[in-house]
Design a protein around this motif. Structure first.
Motif, short mmCIF file in Angstrom:
data_model
loop_
_atom_site.label_atom_id
_atom_site.label_comp_id
_atom_site.label_asym_id
_atom_site.label_seq_id
_atom_site.Cartn_x
_atom_site.Cartn_y
_atom_site.Cartn_z
N GLY A 107 -1.53 6.20 -5.39
CA GLY A 107 -2.91 5.86 -5.70
C GLY A 107 -3.89 6.21 -4.61
O GLY A 107 -5.12 6.19 -4.84
N LEU A 108 -3.41 6.56 -3.41
CA LEU A 108 -4.31 6.94 -2.32
C LEU A 108 -5.08 8.21 -2.63
O LEU A 108 -6.08 8.51 -1.98
CB LEU A 108 -3.51 7.14 -1.03
CG LEU A 108 -2.91 5.87 -0.41
CD1 LEU A 108 -2.06 6.23 0.80
CD2 LEU A 108 -4.00 4.89 -0.01
N VAL A 109 -4.63 8.95 -3.65
CA VAL A 109 -5.35 10.17 -4.03
C VAL A 109 -6.76 9.82 -4.52
O VAL A 109 -7.67 10.67 -4.50
CB VAL A 109 -4.55 10.93 -5.12
CG1 VAL A 109 -4.61 10.20 -6.45
CG2 VAL A 109 -5.07 12.35 -5.26
N ILE A 110 -6.98 8.57 -4.93
CA ILE A 110 -8.31 8.14 -5.39
C ILE A 110 -9.34 8.29 -4.27
O ILE A 110 -10.51 8.53 -4.52
CB ILE A 110 -8.25 6.68 -5.88
CG1 ILE A 110 -7.35 6.58 -7.12
CG2 ILE A 110 -9.64 6.13 -6.21
CD1 ILE A 110 -7.14 5.16 -7.61
N ALA A 111 -8.88 8.17 -3.00
CA ALA A 111 -9.79 8.29 -1.87
C ALA A 111 -10.42 9.68 -1.79
O ALA A 111 -11.47 9.86 -1.19
CB ALA A 111 -9.06 7.98 -0.56
N PHE A 112 -9.78 10.67 -2.41
CA PHE A 112 -10.27 12.05 -2.36
C PHE A 112 -10.87 12.48 -3.70
O PHE A 112 -11.07 13.67 -3.93
CB PHE A 112 -9.12 13.00 -1.98
CG PHE A 112 -8.46 12.64 -0.68
CD1 PHE A 112 -9.00 13.06 0.52
CD2 PHE A 112 -7.31 11.86 -0.67
CE1 PHE A 112 -8.40 12.73 1.72
CE2 PHE A 112 -6.70 11.52 0.54
CZ PHE A 112 -7.26 11.95 1.73
N PHE A 165 12.58 -3.21 -4.47
CA PHE A 165 11.29 -3.91 -4.31
C PHE A 165 10.30 -3.03 -3.56
O PHE A 165 9.15 -2.86 -3.98
CB PHE A 165 11.51 -5.22 -3.56
CG PHE A 165 10.22 -5.94 -3.21
CD1 PHE A 165 9.62 -6.78 -4.13
CD2 PHE A 165 9.62 -5.75 -1.97
CE1 PHE A 165 8.44 -7.44 -3.82
CE2 PHE A 165 8.43 -6.39 -1.66
CZ PHE A 165 7.83 -7.24 -2.59
N PHE A 166 10.71 -2.45 -2.42
CA PHE A 166 9.79 -1.66 -1.62
C PHE A 166 9.45 -0.33 -2.29
O PHE A 166 8.35 0.19 -2.12
CB PHE A 166 10.36 -1.43 -0.22
CG PHE A 166 10.21 -2.61 0.68
CD1 PHE A 166 8.98 -2.92 1.23
CD2 PHE A 166 11.29 -3.44 0.95
CE1 PHE A 166 8.83 -4.03 2.05
CE2 PHE A 166 11.16 -4.54 1.77
CZ PHE A 166 9.92 -4.84 2.32
N ILE A 167 10.40 0.24 -3.04
CA ILE A 167 10.09 1.48 -3.76
C ILE A 167 9.02 1.22 -4.82
O ILE A 167 8.05 1.98 -4.95
CB ILE A 167 11.38 2.05 -4.41
CG1 ILE A 167 12.31 2.60 -3.33
CG2 ILE A 167 11.02 3.15 -5.41
CD1 ILE A 167 13.65 3.08 -3.86
N VAL A 168 9.18 0.13 -5.57
CA VAL A 168 8.27 -0.16 -6.68
C VAL A 168 6.91 -0.64 -6.19
O VAL A 168 5.86 -0.21 -6.68
CB VAL A 168 8.90 -1.21 -7.62
CG1 VAL A 168 7.90 -1.66 -8.69
CG2 VAL A 168 10.14 -0.64 -8.28
N PHE A 169 6.91 -1.54 -5.20
CA PHE A 169 5.66 -2.18 -4.80
C PHE A 169 5.03 -1.61 -3.53
O PHE A 169 3.92 -2.00 -3.17
CB PHE A 169 5.88 -3.68 -4.62
CG PHE A 169 6.22 -4.39 -5.90
CD1 PHE A 169 5.24 -4.66 -6.84
CD2 PHE A 169 7.52 -4.77 -6.17
CE1 PHE A 169 5.54 -5.30 -8.02
CE2 PHE A 169 7.84 -5.41 -7.35
CZ PHE A 169 6.85 -5.68 -8.29
N ALA A 170 5.72 -0.72 -2.81
CA ALA A 170 5.16 -0.16 -1.58
C ALA A 170 5.03 1.36 -1.64
O ALA A 170 3.97 1.90 -1.31
CB ALA A 170 6.03 -0.57 -0.38
N TYR A 171 6.08 2.05 -2.04
CA TYR A 171 6.05 3.52 -1.97
C TYR A 171 5.38 4.15 -3.20
O TYR A 171 4.58 5.07 -3.06
CB TYR A 171 7.47 4.06 -1.78
CG TYR A 171 8.01 3.79 -0.39
CD1 TYR A 171 7.65 4.61 0.67
CD2 TYR A 171 8.85 2.71 -0.14
CE1 TYR A 171 8.11 4.36 1.95
CE2 TYR A 171 9.32 2.45 1.13
CZ TYR A 171 8.95 3.28 2.17
OH TYR A 171 9.41 3.02 3.44
#
Length: 283
Positions: free
Chosen positions: A17-22, A6-12
């Motif tokens: 997608g944080l690359v969008i910030a750059f 669950f945490f791998i799929v929905f958290a890690y």
């Protein structure tokens, strides 16, 4: 394994997608096809006048939640633990849990109906007492108070589950020893119950501090209106309004990234101070 997956799929995985910030993200060119923007989104974030206002509102509402909403489940659990009738206790718990399972859209409608200046039961009581009606949802101060108390109403009952479980695990011999020493109910709560559940309180407090700059979108969106936007606009509603509705994905991703970094720092700091104070931390 289900929890790990669950945490791998929905958290890690979504952290990629944080690359969008750059990037100067273009929806049609995709994540890797969009041009790099460096720190442009972060500079734009700190230059917009709204940023500091929505950050202030988020911190204010979360601070009030920490001061009011956090102790509420503890007090409620202590009170329920003192109820001797099992039938009354189960009915009370069921009624207190109910708001947690209701959508904030429904709860928001109830709040607006109850506090309506013309038809709301609260203002009808005020008029019956000879007092002037209060525009709860149109006054900034009363809106903040209403927001905080409605959060208590929605979450306090559900929050008691953890504390009641911790209270159940307390050794009954401790209460028997306290009774032999002549302790009453209040003394037992102060000397036995609270010290026994303190590790649970500390852990939940650390987690609560870690969400000081995060706030769910449901409650602000359900209770906010244009009249009180100066105090109701928070980071989550700003991300929805600018990121989703206006398509500023890079800017709002940068806002969310800064928010997450601050939350991480707060969790680490709260955990450090809890351990320095002699308590137990998360790690």
């Amino acid at each position: 394994m289900p929890a790990v997956v669950f945490f791998i799929v929905f958290a890690y995985i979504p952290m990629g997608g944080l690359v969008i910030a750059f990037k100067d993200y273009n929806l049609f060119r995709g994540l890797w096809g969009s041009d790099w923007a460096g720190l442009a989104n972060f500079r734009e974030m700190f230059s917009i006048p709204e940023f500091f206002r929505i950050t202030r509102n988020t911190l204010l509402l979360n601070l009030l939640g920490l001061l009011v909403c956090f102790p509420a489940p503890i007090l409620l659990a202590l009170m329920l633990n003192e109820v001797r009738s099992r039938y009354l206790k189960k009915i009370s718990q069921s009624m207190l849990y109910l708001p947690h399972f209701m959508s904030w859209i429904v709860l928001g409608g109830i709040v607006y109906a109850v506090l309506s200046p013309k038809y709301g039961v609260v203002n009808q009581i005020l008029r019956w007492l000879g007092l002037k009606e209060i525009y709860f949802m149109a006054d900034q101060t009363w809106w903040v108070i209403t927001y905080t108390l409605s959060a208590v109403w929605q979450s306090a009952g559900w929050g008691t589950i953890i504390y009641l479980a911790a209270i159940t695990a307390i050794d009954p011999a401790l209460y028997e020893a306290a009774s032999i020493d002549g302790a009453g109910r209040i003394r037992k709560i102060a000397s036995v119950t609270l010290p026994s559940i303190m590790p649970t309180i500390v852990i939940l407090f650390i987690l609560a501090v870690g969400h000081m700059v995060s706030i769910g979108i449901e409650q602000p969106l359900a209770l906010a209106n244009s009249v009180v936007s100066d105090v109701s606009e928070v980071i989550s509603t700003y991300v929805y309004r600018v990121g989703i509705k206006q398509g500023e994905f890079g800017l709002t991703t940068a806002v969310g990234m800064v928010q997450s970094v601050i939350n991480l720092c707060l969790v680490v700091a709260a955990n450090h101070f809890a351990k320095r104070a002699g308590g137990e931390g998360l790690w």
